[in-house]
Design a protein around this motif. Structure first.
Motif, PDB file in Angstrom:
ATOM      1  N   THR A  43      63.286  31.388  68.420  1.00  0.00           N
ATOM      2  CA  THR A  43      62.797  30.454  69.441  1.00  0.00           C
ATOM      3  C   THR A  43      62.793  29.003  68.966  1.00  0.00           C
ATOM      4  O   THR A  43      62.440  28.103  69.731  1.00  0.00           O
ATOM      5  N   THR A  44      63.173  28.756  67.711  1.00  0.00           N
ATOM      6  CA  THR A  44      63.105  27.409  67.135  1.00  0.00           C
ATOM      7  C   THR A  44      64.362  26.609  67.453  1.00  0.00           C
ATOM      8  O   THR A  44      65.482  27.098  67.294  1.00  0.00           O
ATOM      9  N   GLU A  45      64.178  25.382  67.878  1.00  0.00           N
ATOM     10  CA  GLU A  45      65.291  24.456  68.078  1.00  0.00           C
ATOM     11  C   GLU A  45      65.361  23.518  66.880  1.00  0.00           C
ATOM     12  O   GLU A  45      64.391  22.829  66.569  1.00  0.00           O
ATOM     13  N   PHE A  46      66.502  23.521  66.208  1.00  0.00           N
ATOM     14  CA  PHE A  46      66.706  22.647  65.051  1.00  0.00           C
ATOM     15  C   PHE A  46      68.139  22.163  65.087  1.00  0.00           C
ATOM     16  O   PHE A  46      69.070  22.960  65.140  1.00  0.00           O
ATOM     17  N   ASP A  47      68.313  20.843  65.050  1.00  0.00           N
ATOM     18  CA  ASP A  47      69.637  20.232  65.098  1.00  0.00           C
ATOM     19  C   ASP A  47      69.999  19.724  63.699  1.00  0.00           C
ATOM     20  O   ASP A  47      69.442  18.727  63.240  1.00  0.00           O
ATOM     21  N   PRO A  48      70.937  20.371  63.008  1.00  0.00           N
ATOM     22  CA  PRO A  48      71.309  19.924  61.661  1.00  0.00           C
ATOM     23  C   PRO A  48      71.877  18.514  61.617  1.00  0.00           C
ATOM     24  O   PRO A  48      71.829  17.854  60.573  1.00  0.00           O
ATOM     25  N   ASN A  65      55.071  36.517  57.829  1.00  0.00           N
ATOM     26  CA  ASN A  65      56.078  37.562  57.583  1.00  0.00           C
ATOM     27  C   ASN A  65      55.985  38.045  56.145  1.00  0.00           C
ATOM     28  O   ASN A  65      56.869  37.811  55.325  1.00  0.00           O
ATOM     29  N   GLU A  66      54.912  38.762  55.823  1.00  0.00           N
ATOM     30  CA  GLU A  66      54.702  39.209  54.449  1.00  0.00           C
ATOM     31  C   GLU A  66      55.776  40.163  53.955  1.00  0.00           C
ATOM     32  O   GLU A  66      55.962  40.333  52.743  1.00  0.00           O
ATOM     33  N   PHE A 109      68.375  39.629  58.461  1.00  0.00           N
ATOM     34  CA  PHE A 109      66.964  39.296  58.656  1.00  0.00           C
ATOM     35  C   PHE A 109      66.484  39.603  60.067  1.00  0.00           C
ATOM     36  O   PHE A 109      65.296  39.896  60.259  1.00  0.00           O
ATOM     37  N   GLU A 110      67.360  39.586  61.038  1.00  0.00           N
ATOM     38  CA  GLU A 110      66.959  40.022  62.379  1.00  0.00           C
ATOM     39  C   GLU A 110      66.539  41.486  62.349  1.00  0.00           C
ATOM     40  O   GLU A 110      65.516  41.873  62.931  1.00  0.00           O
ATOM     41  N   PRO A 115      60.754  42.281  65.536  1.00  0.00           N
ATOM     42  CA  PRO A 115      60.290  41.405  66.623  1.00  0.00           C
ATOM     43  C   PRO A 115      59.614  40.127  66.152  1.00  0.00           C
ATOM     44  O   PRO A 115      59.610  39.125  66.883  1.00  0.00           O
ATOM     45  N   ALA A 116      59.046  40.125  64.944  1.00  0.00           N
ATOM     46  CA  ALA A 116      58.372  38.926  64.443  1.00  0.00           C
ATOM     47  C   ALA A 116      59.329  37.759  64.256  1.00  0.00           C
ATOM     48  O   ALA A 116      58.899  36.603  64.186  1.00  0.00           O
TER      49      ALA A 116
END
Length: 264
Positions: A43-48, A65-66, A109-110, A115-116
């Motif tokens: 859900t994160t928006e990040f523009d490199p 995320n332990e 990692f997905e 779901p986390a």
């Protein structure tokens, strides 16, 4: 006499520490390949191309995320190759400089986090940008390195009555030979390690990430609460600004100036 006992960098935010015998630091960029990559939530928006500092909650990280602590990782800056190890076996080896390699890491990692991850996580990197917790404060904090006084860890162990692995605090520099909590007074003071000059920026406040045991991946403490109850604050460690280019090594001695004027 206080000296450096261990040095680490964390190439991917939230993943395991990489022990090194020495660190090369630069005033303009801090520690190379420390928090160089991050796994952004789906859900994160990040523009490199136009990176903006984001709170660590926008990325996979130990506070939420332990399960990440059950993985051991190795990163080779020269080849760009990341290896992920679980239960002693390599479960992923990919080149982060290639699109297919990054996609394979995201796929892994997905599936691993579930779901986390809030969808498919994205492996992100941006020129001149570091995914340090302090990045949201200022560029100086983004480039800062973190230091842990092992005597302070032992003082916390004594009050809690349980062993506390120092890597819970995910610092770059670990030192011994100081009084407990001596680092709390280093803000705006010059700190010299070997021949390298640094300056205390701020004490490091602790969140639930430190409650994750780096050896078992279990959330088995409440250290921020223990710090507050026993010492009246939630801080352990300090952020240091690099004042000049140079290197530090395990075994280097350190000294601290007498006041703010020493960092002028």
């Amino acid at each position: 006499m206080a000296e450096v006992t261990a040095l680490y960098r964390y190439p991917v935010k939230g993943l395991s520490a990489e022990p090194l015998p020495a660190l090369t630091l630069a005033r303009a960029s801090g520690l190379a390949f420390d928090r160089e990559y991050a796994l952004a939530l789906g859900t994160t928006e990040f523009d490199p191309q136009n990176p903006e500092p984001l709170d660590k909650g926008f990325f996979l990280m130990l506070r939420s995320n332990e399960v990440l602590a059950a993985l051991s990782t190795r990163f080779d800056p020269e080849s760009g190759q990341l290896t992920v190890i679980r239960d002693g076996e390599a479960v992923l080896t990919e080149d982060l400089t290639s699109e297919t390699g990054r996609e394979a890491v995201e796929d892994f990692f997905e599936s691993y986090v579930g779901p986390a991850a809030k969808g498919r996580p994205r492996l992100v990197r941006a020129a001149g940008h570091k995914f340090t917790d302090g990045s949201v404060i200022s560029p100086a904090f983004m480039r800062a390195v973190s230091l842990i006084n092992l005597a302070s860890v032992r003082a916390l162990e004594e009050r809690t009555g349980q062993p506390i692995h120092p890597l819970r605090f995910r610092a770059n520099i670990y030192v011994d030979g100081l009084e407990p909590w001596a680092e709390m007074d280093w803000v705006d003071r010059e700190v010299t390690i070997g021949s390298l000059r640094l300056r205390g920026l701020a004490r490091t406040p602790r969140c639930a990430a430190v409650d994750v045991n780096p050896e078992t991946a279990a959330r088995d403490t409440n250290l921020p609460k223990a710090l507050k109850r026993n010492f009246g604050h939630v801080d352990l460690g300090i952020y240091l600004e690099v004042l000049a280019d140079g290197a530090i090594a395990v075994g280097d001695r350190m000294a601290v100036g007498t006041g703010p004027e020493d960092a002028a």
